[in-house]
Design an enzyme around this catalytic site. Structure first.
Site, mmCIF file in Angstrom:
data_model
loop_
_atom_site.group_PDB
_atom_site.id
_atom_site.type_symbol
_atom_site.label_atom_id
_atom_site.label_comp_id
_atom_site.label_asym_id
_atom_site.label_seq_id
_atom_site.Cartn_x
_atom_site.Cartn_y
_atom_site.Cartn_z
ATOM 1 N N HIS A 44 0.894 8.892 2.724
ATOM 2 C CA HIS A 44 -0.390 8.278 3.072
ATOM 3 C C HIS A 44 -0.142 7.220 4.135
ATOM 4 O O HIS A 44 1.012 7.034 4.579
ATOM 5 C CB HIS A 44 -1.040 7.682 1.819
ATOM 6 C CG HIS A 44 -0.116 6.825 1.006
ATOM 7 N ND1 HIS A 44 0.334 5.594 1.422
ATOM 8 C CD2 HIS A 44 0.493 7.052 -0.192
ATOM 9 C CE1 HIS A 44 1.134 5.079 0.516
ATOM 10 N NE2 HIS A 44 1.269 5.950 -0.478
ATOM 11 N N HIS A 46 2.819 4.811 3.778
ATOM 12 C CA HIS A 46 4.122 5.323 4.227
ATOM 13 C C HIS A 46 4.216 5.285 5.761
ATOM 14 O O HIS A 46 5.290 5.048 6.316
ATOM 15 C CB HIS A 46 4.317 6.775 3.773
ATOM 16 C CG HIS A 46 4.425 6.959 2.288
ATOM 17 N ND1 HIS A 46 3.480 7.640 1.563
ATOM 18 C CD2 HIS A 46 5.374 6.565 1.389
ATOM 19 C CE1 HIS A 46 3.846 7.670 0.283
ATOM 20 N NE2 HIS A 46 4.983 7.014 0.143
ATOM 21 N N GLY A 70 8.939 -0.627 1.473
ATOM 22 C CA GLY A 70 7.663 -1.326 1.397
ATOM 23 C C GLY A 70 7.667 -2.454 0.377
ATOM 24 O O GLY A 70 8.332 -2.366 -0.666
ATOM 25 N N MET A 99 -2.461 1.268 -1.154
ATOM 26 C CA MET A 99 -2.320 2.722 -1.010
ATOM 27 C C MET A 99 -1.134 3.198 -1.831
ATOM 28 O O MET A 99 -0.096 2.535 -1.885
ATOM 29 C CB MET A 99 -2.144 3.076 0.450
ATOM 30 C CG MET A 99 -3.398 2.812 1.224
ATOM 31 S SD MET A 99 -3.280 3.452 2.873
ATOM 32 C CE MET A 99 -4.931 3.078 3.457
ATOM 33 N N ARG A 154 0.018 7.914 -6.109
ATOM 34 C CA ARG A 154 -0.609 8.126 -7.415
ATOM 35 C C ARG A 154 -2.129 7.987 -7.361
ATOM 36 O O ARG A 154 -2.822 8.466 -8.251
ATOM 37 C CB ARG A 154 -0.009 7.172 -8.454
ATOM 38 C CG ARG A 154 1.427 7.534 -8.821
ATOM 39 C CD ARG A 154 1.949 6.645 -9.933
ATOM 40 N NE ARG A 154 3.196 7.136 -10.485
ATOM 41 C CZ ARG A 154 4.399 6.827 -10.042
ATOM 42 N NH1 ARG A 154 4.521 6.022 -9.010
ATOM 43 N NH2 ARG A 154 5.482 7.326 -10.611
HETATM 44 P P1 AMP Z 1 7.201 6.228 -2.670
HETATM 45 O O1 AMP Z 1 6.941 7.498 -1.927
HETATM 46 O O2 AMP Z 1 6.058 5.781 -3.530
HETATM 47 O O3 AMP Z 1 8.532 6.224 -3.373
HETATM 48 O O4 AMP Z 1 7.310 5.091 -1.572
HETATM 49 C C1 AMP Z 1 8.219 5.183 -0.515
HETATM 50 C C2 AMP Z 1 8.273 3.882 0.217
HETATM 51 O O5 AMP Z 1 6.977 3.607 0.756
HETATM 52 C C3 AMP Z 1 8.648 2.693 -0.662
HETATM 53 O O6 AMP Z 1 9.516 1.840 0.070
HETATM 54 C C4 AMP Z 1 7.312 2.042 -0.923
HETATM 55 O O7 AMP Z 1 7.398 0.667 -1.187
HETATM 56 C C5 AMP Z 1 6.584 2.302 0.384
HETATM 57 N N1 AMP Z 1 5.137 2.263 0.188
HETATM 58 C C6 AMP Z 1 4.415 2.985 -0.697
HETATM 59 N N2 AMP Z 1 3.115 2.637 -0.647
HETATM 60 C C7 AMP Z 1 3.028 1.652 0.279
HETATM 61 C C8 AMP Z 1 1.951 0.849 0.779
HETATM 62 N N3 AMP Z 1 0.709 0.971 0.339
HETATM 63 N N4 AMP Z 1 2.231 -0.059 1.746
HETATM 64 C C9 AMP Z 1 3.510 -0.221 2.198
HETATM 65 N N5 AMP Z 1 4.555 0.495 1.768
HETATM 66 C C10 AMP Z 1 4.323 1.412 0.815
#
Ligand code: AMP
Length: 281
Positions: A34, A37, A149, A186, A189
């Site tokens: 999204h 990312h 993030g 964002m 989930r």
């Molecule tokens: P995930 O796919 O949920 O494991 O997230 C991958 C990376 O994207 C992690 O470093 C998260 O912290 C970052 N991330 C996920 N959602 C957001 C967001 N809304 N804003 C900034 N970074 C994000």
């Protein structure tokens, strides 16, 4: 955008880039990408010559099988979004490629309790899995930068600790939380929430902002936590925890005195979806 599924093919590409003195940055994700990312991808492109996004739903970081089984997978849409944002490389390994010897975790460092609080207190083994997979990516790619993030506050804090303890050369770069206009952080989930739940979910950020204001004017820490828990319950959540901790140690604080920066974080269930968010004060 180049897509690699094997370590060998990715490494031969990386070798070429390094021979040309190009710097490399990685943004590890679990897909269902999204705009949050994409802020990682944009930051990565600003700091390095080559941006590699990894998509891997890491089995070792899930403490509940049902969460792993229900994790959204949207590879074609992910590829399109990454292309749109000029990502250089997508690394899309299988579980076998990442864990050829089985799902044991080997990274074993003293986190000085950082893994026992917040998410760690409610998701046993989660951070061992996170450290393991990130360490494997760092070993495979040896990037100049790792972009993560702030949404996963404890995650990046622990990865920074791992980098420090193991004296790794990669520099960690943190990107602020990308939110919808409504304030909802964002998250992959969110795709599992109904339209109504998306509206309810805005209570999370509203109560965090309220807590931040209250801390700034010196309200009692326990009262502030209790308020947030109550607010979430009233909106229909099952709150798991609210934590107010020092950003350096992640230890819970009892007063704002002597703390430079504090993080208010929480996890709460809406139906069968677990959401997390945080703000710093
Ligand atoms: P995930 O796919 O949920 O494991 O997230 C991958 C990376 O994207 C992690 O470093 C998260 O912290 C970052 N991330 C996920 N959602 C957001 C967001 N809304 N804003 C900034 N970074 C994000």
């Amino acid at each position: 955008m180049k897509v690699f599924k094997t370590i060998a093919s990715l490494q031969s590409y990386i070798q070429e880039q390094k021979e040309n003195a190009l710097s490399i940055s990685i943004a590890p994700t679990m897909g269902a990408l999204h705009e949050g990312h994409m802020t990682l991808i944009k930051a990565s492109k600003r700091i390095a010559d080559i941006t590699i996004c990894t998509i891997f739903v890491n089995p070792t970081q899930f403490n509940e099988q049902s969460d792993f089984d229900n994790y959204p997978i949207t590879i074609e849409a992910d590829k399109a979004l990454l292309e749109l944002n000029d990502t250089d490389v997508l690394f899309l390994p299988s579980a076998n490629e990442m864990y050829p010897e089985g799902l044991d975790t080997k990274v074993n460092i003293d986190l000085e309790g950082m893994d026992n609080v917040m998410e760690g207190a409610h998701r046993p083994g989660h951070f061992e899995g996170v450290m393991e997979v990130i360490k494997r990516f760092l070993d495979i790619i040896e990037p100049n930068f790792l972009v993560m993030g702030q949404k996963d506050f404890q995650q990046f804090s622990i990865i920074q600790k791992m980098i420090d303890v193991l004296q790794l050369k990669t520099k960690l770069h943190i990107v602020p939380i990308k939110r919808r206009k409504s304030g909802l952080a964002m998250s992959s989930r969110n795709q599992r929430l109904s339209k109504e739940q998306i509206i309810t979910a805005t209570t999370i950020n509203k109560s965090l902002k309220y807590a931040k204001r209250k801390l700034r004017i010196g309200d009692d820490i326990e009262n502030v936590k209790a308020y947030v828990m109550k607010k979430l319950s009233a909106a229909g959540f099952r709150p798991e925890y609210v934590s107010i901790a020092d950003t350096r140690t992640l230890e819970e604080i009892t007063s704002m005195n002597n703390h430079k920066l504090v993080v208010i974080s929480l996890a709460a269930w809406l139906g069968d979806v677990r959401l997390i968010d945080n703000v710093t004060v």
